[in-house]
Design an enzyme around this catalytic site. Structure first.
Site, PDB file in Angstrom:
ATOM      1  N   HIS A 230       0.843  -1.322  -0.152  1.00 34.07           N
ATOM      2  CA  HIS A 230       0.223  -0.036   0.041  1.00 34.07           C
ATOM      3  C   HIS A 230       0.616   1.393   0.191  1.00 34.07           C
ATOM      4  CE1 HIS A 230       1.262  -0.642   4.152  1.00 34.07           C
ATOM      5  NE2 HIS A 230       0.733   0.388   4.524  1.00 34.07           N
ATOM      6  N   CYS A 231       2.034   1.288   0.103  1.00 30.03           N
ATOM      7  CA  CYS A 231       2.880   2.340   0.116  1.00 30.03           C
ATOM      8  C   CYS A 231       3.925   2.690  -1.045  1.00 30.03           C
ATOM      9  CB  CYS A 231       3.779   2.187   1.374  1.00 30.03           C
ATOM     10  SG  CYS A 231       3.037   2.273   2.990  1.00 30.03           S
ATOM     11  N   ILE A 232       4.890   1.639  -1.279  1.00 33.68           N
ATOM     12  CA  ILE A 232       5.946   2.121  -2.229  1.00 33.68           C
ATOM     13  C   ILE A 232       5.365   2.417  -3.720  1.00 33.68           C
ATOM     14  CG2 ILE A 232       8.212   1.190  -3.281  1.00 33.68           C
ATOM     15  CD1 ILE A 232       8.633  -0.164  -0.724  1.00 33.68           C
TER      16      ILE A 232
END
Length: 418
Positions: A258-260
């Protein structure tokens, strides 16, 4: 201790709610999904990092879940942990943040601390979140207190969790920052004050942009290293012996979670929209990392050709389809574009993953795949995630070509690295 309402009971909100509850706060987890709320109140967890035992312990401590936003009225602290996926425009989809902000504004009482944790571009807390939660009536720093604190959840990390991962906070006023420090300091070991909300928002994007760019570096290097007959993993291990000025990153089949794959785009979009020029480093990193699964597919086709086997009708077994080891989370997993490309070429794709019994890589319109046992003789195995529950020896015993994207299987005849 405070009465706390946490919007969003997923990978970020639920662990934080339970930790705050364990330290004496009266916590209500607020979610729009009635089924999730029912399961939570019955002690059934839906995320990897919270076991049913952890959840039951939280309920004993006073935690409860609800779909009723009226619970905000009695709260001393409201924390927002809702998703901000990429919008079609390339920036964050803030619809969930806006909906929650309006909901808070309808129910919030004076003297409440409202904290946004959802990842977004710098300026969101002040420009979008504040007007909604304050209704344009409550005075900032007097009637309402607003801050941003980036989530730092790392699913599956057995070393760092809510309590011992330093918490960055940045308020819209110094008093807002201080109140956020006092709140998080009651259940987090270390709280770090940023200059303000924009700096705290930028800190989150900087963390993940740093990783995104460095992963892209090695994902590009692995291509020409293979052609130059260089073992890049060995070179990285050698470089990592330097005690200063180097941090090891290793190549793989792509970036997920969900981030990078998502967060750096927020910053790139903001720079272009606000300043009119490109954040070229991020755009290049996105190009390289998005292409990584396709490179894996090309290597797979090449290995099959070397064995005299066309990719069409070849049986290809993927091992590990979650985005990182030892969890079931499949968000933005590079296994999806890889499987789609292989199938488009006519390959018969199957998978094995002890954490993902059912997988839908081709969309909701098609029947899901089910995890198969490690037996038989596929034409090619591609190791994508090194789950602890996967017996690497059993893979070797299958005696078929193996493309190891994680460099964890000893290189013997038939084993190939990216």
């Amino acid at each position: 201790m405070s009465k706390v309402v946490v919007f969003g009971q997923g990978y970020v909100g639920l662990p934080m709610a339970l930790r705050a509850s364990a330290m004496g706060h009266e916590v209500i987890g607020l979610d729009t999904n009635q089924d999730v709320v029912n399961d939570l109140n019955n002690g059934k967890s839906h995320i990897d990092d919270v076991s049913d035992i952890d959840l039951s312990r939280g309920i004993t401590n006073g935690y409860s879940a609800t779909t009723d936003p009226a619970s905000v009225a009695a709260a001393d602290v409201v924390v927002v942990c809702v998703p901000t996926p990429l919008a079609d425009s390339g920036g964050p989809d803030l619809s969930a943040v806006e909906t929650v902000g309006k909901t808070i504004g309808m129910h919030v009482s004076s003297n409440t601390l409202c904290i946004l944790e959802s990842t977004t571009y710098p300026g969101t807390t002040e420009e979008i979140f504040l007007p909604l939660v304050s209704r344009g009536e409550l005075v900032l720093g007097k009637d309402i207190f607003v801050a941003f604190s980036p989530e730092r959840i790392d699913p599956g990390n057995e070393t760092y969790g809510i309590h011992n991962t330093p918490k960055v906070v940045g308020g819209l006023t110094q008093e807002c920052t201080q109140r956020a420090i006092e709140f998080y300091g009651s259940f987090v070991d270390t709280v770090v004050a940023a200059k303000g909300a924009k700096e705290a928002e930028m800190a989150k994007l900087l963390e993940n942009t740093f990783r995104h760019v460095n992963i892209a570096l090695v994902n590009e290097m692995v291509r020409f290293s293979n052609e130059l007959d260089i073992d890049l993993w060995d070179a990285i291990d050698a470089a990592a012996t330097k005690p200063f000025g180097f941090m090891p990153f290793r190549p793989g089949p792509g970036v997920g979670g969900h981030c990078i794959p998502v967060d750096p785009s927020y910053l790139s979009h903001r720079v272009k929209a606000k300043l009119g020029y490109a954040f070229r480093m991020v755009e290049l990193a996105e190009e390289i990392n998005h292409a990584a699964p396709i490179y894996v597919a090309e290597r797979a086709r090449s290995l099959l050709n070397d064995c005299g086997k066309p990719v069409r009708r070849a049986s290809v077994l993927l091992i590990g389809v979650s985005y990182k080891p030892d969890i079931s989370d499949q968000r933005e997993s590079p296994a999806v574009p890889l499987a789609s490309r292989l199938r488009a070429w006519g390959a018969e794709v199957s998978y094995h993953d002890p954490h993902v019994p059912e997988w839908s890589p081709y969309g909701s319109g098609e029947a899901p795949l089910r995890s198969v046992e490690l037996n038989g003789s596929p034409d090619l195995i591609i190791l994508l995630q090194n789950h602890k529950a996967v017996d690497l020896a059993s893979i070797s015993d299958m005696r078929c070509p193996l493309l190891d994207t994680r460099a964890v299987v000893p290189v013997v005849e038939g084993v190939h690295r990216l």
